[in-house]
Every structure is written in structure tokens, then in C-alpha cells.
Design a protein around this motif. Structure first.
Motif, PDB file in Angstrom:
ATOM      1  N   ARG A  55      -3.569  -1.081  -1.616  1.00  0.00           N
ATOM      2  CA  ARG A  55      -4.079  -0.679  -0.046  1.00  0.00           C
ATOM      3  C   ARG A  55      -4.416   0.483   0.603  1.00  0.00           C
ATOM      4  NH1 ARG A  55      -4.349  -5.934   1.853  1.00  0.00           N
ATOM      5  NH2 ARG A  55      -3.990  -5.140   3.942  1.00  0.00           N
ATOM      6  N   ASN A  56      -3.098   1.087   0.313  1.00  0.00           N
ATOM      7  CA  ASN A  56      -2.701   2.273   2.025  1.00  0.00           C
ATOM      8  C   ASN A  56      -2.601   3.440   0.768  1.00  0.00           C
ATOM      9  OD1 ASN A  56      -3.017   0.503   4.495  1.00  0.00           O
ATOM     10  ND2 ASN A  56      -1.460  -0.554   2.942  1.00  0.00           N
ATOM     11  N   CYS A  57      -3.203   4.477   1.814  1.00  0.00           N
ATOM     12  CA  CYS A  57      -2.664   5.675   1.379  1.00  0.00           C
ATOM     13  C   CYS A  57      -2.568   6.727   2.395  1.00  0.00           C
ATOM     14  CB  CYS A  57      -3.649   6.355   0.097  1.00  0.00           C
ATOM     15  SG  CYS A  57      -3.423   8.010  -0.064  1.00  0.00           S
ATOM     16  N   VAL A  58      -1.315   6.887   2.662  1.00  0.00           N
ATOM     17  CA  VAL A  58      -1.578   7.900   3.756  1.00  0.00           C
ATOM     18  C   VAL A  58      -1.210   9.524   3.473  1.00  0.00           C
ATOM     19  CG1 VAL A  58      -0.314   8.290   6.305  1.00  0.00           C
ATOM     20  CG2 VAL A  58      -0.564   5.880   5.187  1.00  0.00           C
ATOM     21  N   GLY A  59      -1.740  10.961   3.659  1.00  0.00           N
ATOM     22  CA  GLY A  59      -1.729  12.204   3.737  1.00  0.00           C
ATOM     23  C   GLY A  59      -1.205  12.901   4.162  1.00  0.00           C
ATOM     24  N   VAL A  60       0.431  13.418   3.600  1.00  0.00           N
ATOM     25  CA  VAL A  60       1.120  13.818   4.839  1.00  0.00           C
ATOM     26  C   VAL A  60       1.137  15.611   4.455  1.00  0.00           C
ATOM     27  CG1 VAL A  60       2.625  12.489   5.193  1.00  0.00           C
ATOM     28  CG2 VAL A  60       2.758  13.099   2.956  1.00  0.00           C
ATOM     29  N   GLY A  61       1.899  16.564   4.665  1.00  0.00           N
ATOM     30  CA  GLY A  61       2.273  17.738   4.672  1.00  0.00           C
ATOM     31  C   GLY A  61       3.194  18.062   3.299  1.00  0.00           C
ATOM     32  N   SER A  62       3.714  16.922   2.448  1.00  0.00           N
ATOM     33  CA  SER A  62       3.782  17.775   1.077  1.00  0.00           C
ATOM     34  C   SER A  62       4.776  16.668   0.637  1.00  0.00           C
ATOM     35  CB  SER A  62       4.948  18.486   1.416  1.00  0.00           C
ATOM     36  OG  SER A  62       6.104  18.521   2.274  1.00  0.00           O
ATOM     37  N   GLY A  63       4.909  16.460  -1.291  1.00  0.00           N
ATOM     38  CA  GLY A  63       5.702  15.803  -1.585  1.00  0.00           C
ATOM     39  C   GLY A  63       6.654  15.873  -1.228  1.00  0.00           C
ATOM     40  N   THR A  64       7.439  16.001  -0.761  1.00  0.00           N
ATOM     41  CA  THR A  64       8.863  16.067  -0.431  1.00  0.00           C
ATOM     42  C   THR A  64       8.734  15.575   1.095  1.00  0.00           C
ATOM     43  OG1 THR A  64       9.493  17.966  -0.641  1.00  0.00           O
ATOM     44  CG2 THR A  64      10.761  16.722   0.827  1.00  0.00           C
ATOM     45  N   ASP A  65       7.626  15.499   2.000  1.00  0.00           N
ATOM     46  CA  ASP A  65       7.484  14.588   3.418  1.00  0.00           C
ATOM     47  C   ASP A  65       7.092  13.175   2.964  1.00  0.00           C
ATOM     48  OD1 ASP A  65       7.800  17.116   5.641  1.00  0.00           O
ATOM     49  OD2 ASP A  65       5.461  17.014   5.039  1.00  0.00           O
ATOM     50  N   ALA A  66       6.448  12.813   1.652  1.00  0.00           N
ATOM     51  CA  ALA A  66       6.004  11.433   0.741  1.00  0.00           C
ATOM     52  C   ALA A  66       7.707  10.539   1.232  1.00  0.00           C
ATOM     53  CB  ALA A  66       5.262  12.020   0.186  1.00  0.00           C
ATOM     54  N   VAL A  67       8.704  11.036   0.183  1.00  0.00           N
ATOM     55  CA  VAL A  67       9.722  11.201  -0.196  1.00  0.00           C
ATOM     56  C   VAL A  67      10.068  10.360   1.351  1.00  0.00           C
ATOM     57  CG1 VAL A  67      11.012  11.087  -1.696  1.00  0.00           C
ATOM     58  CG2 VAL A  67       9.610  12.096  -2.258  1.00  0.00           C
ATOM     59  N   ARG A  68      10.227  11.724   2.110  1.00  0.00           N
ATOM     60  CA  ARG A  68      11.365  11.070   3.290  1.00  0.00           C
ATOM     61  C   ARG A  68      10.399   9.699   3.903  1.00  0.00           C
ATOM     62  NH1 ARG A  68      10.625  14.876   7.406  1.00  0.00           N
ATOM     63  NH2 ARG A  68       9.739  16.203   6.116  1.00  0.00           N
ATOM     64  N   PHE A  69       9.242  10.075   4.341  1.00  0.00           N
ATOM     65  CA  PHE A  69       8.543   9.071   4.889  1.00  0.00           C
ATOM     66  C   PHE A  69       8.634   7.683   4.708  1.00  0.00           C
ATOM     67  CE2 PHE A  69       5.759  12.577   7.495  1.00  0.00           C
ATOM     68  CZ  PHE A  69       6.987  12.315   8.062  1.00  0.00           C
ATOM     69  N   ALA A  70       8.591   8.021   3.023  1.00  0.00           N
ATOM     70  CA  ALA A  70       8.754   6.395   1.939  1.00  0.00           C
ATOM     71  C   ALA A  70       9.797   5.711   2.394  1.00  0.00           C
ATOM     72  CB  ALA A  70       8.010   6.599   1.307  1.00  0.00           C
ATOM     73  N   LEU A  71      10.606   6.613   2.160  1.00  0.00           N
ATOM     74  CA  LEU A  71      12.360   5.637   2.285  1.00  0.00           C
ATOM     75  C   LEU A  71      12.454   5.448   4.026  1.00  0.00           C
ATOM     76  CD1 LEU A  71      13.668   8.221   0.652  1.00  0.00           C
ATOM     77  CD2 LEU A  71      14.301   6.274  -0.204  1.00  0.00           C
ATOM     78  N   ILE A  72      11.919   6.569   4.944  1.00  0.00           N
ATOM     79  CA  ILE A  72      12.266   5.714   6.177  1.00  0.00           C
ATOM     80  C   ILE A  72      11.343   4.224   6.755  1.00  0.00           C
ATOM     81  CG2 ILE A  72      12.332   6.171   8.414  1.00  0.00           C
ATOM     82  CD1 ILE A  72      12.691   9.203   8.052  1.00  0.00           C
ATOM     83  N   ALA A  73      10.654   4.689   6.243  1.00  0.00           N
ATOM     84  CA  ALA A  73       9.698   3.713   6.491  1.00  0.00           C
ATOM     85  C   ALA A  73       9.423   2.242   5.966  1.00  0.00           C
ATOM     86  CB  ALA A  73       8.151   3.905   6.265  1.00  0.00           C
ATOM     87  N   GLY A  74      10.516   1.966   4.904  1.00  0.00           N
ATOM     88  CA  GLY A  74      10.858   1.555   3.991  1.00  0.00           C
ATOM     89  C   GLY A  74      12.162   0.505   4.553  1.00  0.00           C
ATOM     90  N   GLY A  75      12.786   1.621   5.263  1.00  0.00           N
ATOM     91  CA  GLY A  75      13.681   1.068   6.280  1.00  0.00           C
ATOM     92  C   GLY A  75      15.128   1.373   5.758  1.00  0.00           C
ATOM     93  N   VAL A  76      15.177   2.494   4.868  1.00  0.00           N
ATOM     94  CA  VAL A  76      16.451   3.373   5.169  1.00  0.00           C
ATOM     95  C   VAL A  76      17.213   3.835   6.234  1.00  0.00           C
ATOM     96  CG1 VAL A  76      17.321   5.780   3.964  1.00  0.00           C
ATOM     97  CG2 VAL A  76      16.020   4.175   2.404  1.00  0.00           C
ATOM     98  N   LYS A  77      18.373   3.766   6.577  1.00  0.00           N
ATOM     99  CA  LYS A  77      19.091   3.933   7.418  1.00  0.00           C
ATOM    100  C   LYS A  77      20.170   5.506   7.370  1.00  0.00           C
ATOM    101  CE  LYS A  77      17.154   0.727  10.596  1.00  0.00           C
ATOM    102  NZ  LYS A  77      16.114   1.343   9.370  1.00  0.00           N
TER     103      LYS A  77
END
Ligand code: PLP
Length: 410
Positions: A55-77
């Protein structure tokens, strides 16, 4: 006889083919000064989301950013533990650390090179305690909560996601796919009784569009795909200084947007991706045939039922690797090793005090693998030369297949 060199990867040919279209992208950017954001980023996000079936795709600066943001947004603290595999590119664990968590590892399946769900189960049941009141999983050694797992679809081969999703449900873990090498790969989910694209299986997934990936930008780029609208909304804020709208910052974020020129380039290339992936699959089938007809069918990588890999890399296990690499280099055949040192043995992680023997399968693979030339334009003649060079080395040395040799010791 002078023989031409065979590159490991040819990044020039596909850009020559698309030269006019790509040049138009740059000219349009100059004419409109549309460098950041805008309709073209949204268009690419929509098209890549549709390609993955999310349903969603969000473009970011790199694959590294993508892993980091997916973790943070998914609730990793901060303070959490996130589990992944030791035989991946360090970006996977860098992103975990950048999210404030500690990476930890489980070993891989010797045939698929991907996360072994049995070992994940063992990790959760033996190396962790479940807190009776909160139901949270705590790593005994680290005394910290384990909150997420990042399976990597290594070399374009989907990890066995069903048992990983089962365990994640049972132990309350977030699942983020590292799909940075797997654009378009497919996995048959028995849970869903349906084929799914890599990137549409976990809670969220990370893609890299680094130039050498199956879908590559002309620079740095990445994306998060997810069916969860809330995760997508948070990633949109994280990539853009935590803004919910201009100058309204709901949180601190990052400067990690997908730039408009790269989005426009990716739109052009996405149209060619299905054909490029098909050409890679055909090249993989040819390698299999060439090894097979020489009675060396132990060389081609294992291909489990219920998966359609996209062969980002074509990795074989070989005996006497260093000598063979020299022989291939002498024949002007490009190769790579992905990756020579498993992450738990990297200097960067020496403070975690892992040791040799902790993840024996990943360690053995690291010493035996070679990535052979693989790209859409690879020709049958080139492949024949690659395979001939390997087989003449193996025959000449009279070496045993590495697979029969290692199965004798396990
Ligand atoms: C390429 C890659 C990344 C990182 O992507 P970048 O765009 O280079 O930041 C992460 N994980 C894996 C498995 C990769 O291959």
C-alpha cells in the motif's frame, strides 16, 4: 590468443541503452529546478509500491536509511536488541545501531545462505527469557529486550519468511525485511497461500537503489515499503526532519529524502526491471546447465521450491578459493566475495566479544564463496568461458567438490 575481459558487473551497458531517456531527466531537472521532492518522487513511490504489492512506499536517501527508519517507525527503541544474520553487508547492523539498538545474530541455513528459522527459534527459546508479566523477550547475555528481527534476502534469494513470521508473532517481534538485494524476488507464503514479492512480507521492508543493485539509481537512493499506514507516515517524517508539515516538527528526524533526479531516473529504470530480472534468471539457468552438463551440479546455488530469486549475485562455493580466484583473475574474469568476513568477526564489533566458531555456517561460507559475473547483458559465450575456467582448475587439481568435502566433516 588475446581474450577479452569479462567484468563482474557491467554498469555502463544499461546506461548506454537508456542514454536519451536519462539525459532528458537531467535536462528537465535543470529546466524546472525541481531537485527535492515534488510529483516525481510521489510518482516513483506509487509505482514501486505497486511493483512490490504494498500500500505504501516511501523514498529515502539510501538502503541504510531505509533499514534504520523501518526499525524506528516499527517501534524499535534505544536499548533494544535486534536479531539478524552475520553474513550480510554491514549496513544492516549499522542501521540497527543507528536506531539505538544492539545487533545480535543467528546463523544461516547452509543451503540457502539465509536466516535459519530453526536457529532463530533456538535463539529465542534458549538464549532468551520471556518475562512472565509483560510477555517481552529478554536476551539473557545482554539483559535487554529483543524486539525485532531483520531477515536478509541475500543475493536476491528470499529468506524462508513463513516460520520467521510465526516465531515473530509468538514472541512479539517486529519483522523488517532487508530487501536491498531482492527487487522483484518472490516467495510463496504458505501462511497466506499466495506468492508475495520481497518487500511485501514483513511489517516493513528496506530497499537500496545503490547503482549496482538490480534497480540502481545514478547515485544514492533507497525506499521503505509497508502495508502499515502508520509506519509509512512515521518514515515520511523521519526522512524530512520530523516534519508533519513544513516547519511543524513532531519529532527530530533526519535529512534523508529521496532526491527528485534519482526518483525520475528510477522511474525510467523500473520499467526495465522485469526484463533485467528475467535476463538474470536466464543467465542463472545457463550457469546451472553448464555446470550440470559437466556433472558438476553441486556448484550452482540451491534454489528452494516456492521462491523466485532475482540473482542480484550468483554465488558458488569452491574448493581452494584463493588459488581459483587467481586463476580467474589471470583469465581476466571479474569476481567478488560477498562477504569475506562475517560481521561478528569484524573489528567494528570486537567489543561484542563474539569469537570464531560462534556462527560456524556463516564462517565456513565466508571462506568458500565466490560471486561469479552476473548482470542482465552477460552473454552465453562469456558464461561458457567462466565455467570452463573453473572446471579446468578443479579437474587439474583433482580437488573434491567443496560440498562433498564439507558434508563429510559435518
Ligand atoms: C546495499 C545493501 C544495504 C545498504 O544499502 P545502501 O543503499 O548502500 O545504503 C543494506 N543491506 C544489504 C543487504 C545491502 O546489500
Amino acid at each position: 590468443m588475446e581474450s577479452h575481459s569479462i567484468p563482474f558487473l557491467d554498469l555502463v551497458a544499461p546506461h548506454r541503452e537508456l542514454r536519451k531517456e536519462l539525459a532528458a531527466v537531467f535536462e528537465n531537472a535543470l529546466d524546472t529546478a525541481g531537485f527535492i521532492g515534488g510529483g516525481v518522487v510521489a510518482d516513483f513511490e506509487q509505482e514501486f509500491g505497486r511493483f512490490c504489492g504494498t500500500r505504501n512506499c516511501v523514498g529515502v536517501g539510501s538502503g541504510t536509511d531505509a533499514v534504520r527508519f523501518a526499525l524506528i517507525a516499527g517501534g524499535v527503541k534505544p536499548g533494544d536488541v535486534v536479531v539478524t544474520v552475520p553474513n550480510t553487508f554491514i549496513a544492516t547492523t549499522e542501521a540497527i545501531t543507528q536506531a539505538g539498538a544492539t545487533p545480535d545474530f543467528v546463523d544461516v541455513d547452509e543451503r540457502t545462505y539465509n536466516m535459519d528459522p530453526q536457529k532463530l527459534r533456538h535463539y529465542l527459546q534458549v538464549h532468551c527469557n520471556v518475562d512472565g508479566t509483560t510477555g517481552r523477550v529478554y536476551n539473557k547475555r545482554l539483559s535487554r529486550p529483543v524486539t525485532a528481527v531483520v531477515p536478509v534476502h541475500l543475493y536476491g534469494q528470499p529468506a524462508d519468511m513463513d516460520p520467521i513470521l510465526d516465531l515473530a508473532e509468538r514472541f512479539g517481534l517486529l519483522v523488517v525485511e532487508d530487501a536491498c538485494q531482492a527487487h522483484g524476488a518472490e516467495y510463496f507464503s504458505r501462511r497466506a497461500n499466495a506468492w508475495k514479492k520481497a518487500g511485501a512480507i514483513g511489517k516493513a521492508a528496506a530497499f537500496s537503489f545503490y547503482p549496482g543493485k538490480n534497480l540502481g539509481a545514478c547515485g544514492e537512493a533507497g525506499a521503505v515499503t509497508t502495508n502499515d499506514d502508520e509506519v509509512a507516515r512515521t518514515v515520511r517524517m523521519l526522512r524530512d526532519h520530523g516534519q508533519s508539515r513544513k516547519y511543524y516538527h513532531d519529532m527530530e528526524g533526519y535529512n534523508a529524502r529521496l532526491d527528485a533526479i534519482q526518483a525520475a531516473i528510477l522511474r525510467v529504470k523500473l520499467g526495465h526491471l522485469p526484463r533485467w530480472n528475467e535476463q538474470r534468471r536466464q543467465a542463472a539457468a545457463r550457469y546451472r546447465e553448464l555446470f550440470g552438463s559437466a556433472d558438476r551440479s553441486e556448484f550452482p546455488p540451491y534454489h528452494p521450491d516456492g521462491s523466485k530469486p532475482v540473482y542480484h549475485l550468483y554465488v558458488v562455493r569452491v574448493p581452494e578459493r584463493e588459488s581459483l580466484l587467481r586463476r580467474l583473475a589471470d583469465a581476466k574474469i571479474g569476481t567478488g566475495i560477498h562477504y569475506p568476513i562475517p560481521l561478528h568477526l569484524q573489528k567494528a564489533y570486537s567489543t561484542f566479544s563474539y569469537k570464531l566458531g560462534d556462527f560456524p555456517v556463516a564462517e565456513r561460507l565466508a571462506s568458500e564463496i565466490v560471486s561469479l559475473p552476473m548482470f542482465p547483458e552477460l552473454s552465453a559465450d562469456q558464461q561458457e568461458r567462466v565455467v570452463k575456467t573453473i572446471l579446468s582448475f578443479v579437474d587439474e587439481r583433482g580437488v573434491q567438490s567443496v560440498l562433498s568435502a564439507s558434508s563429510a566433516t559435518t
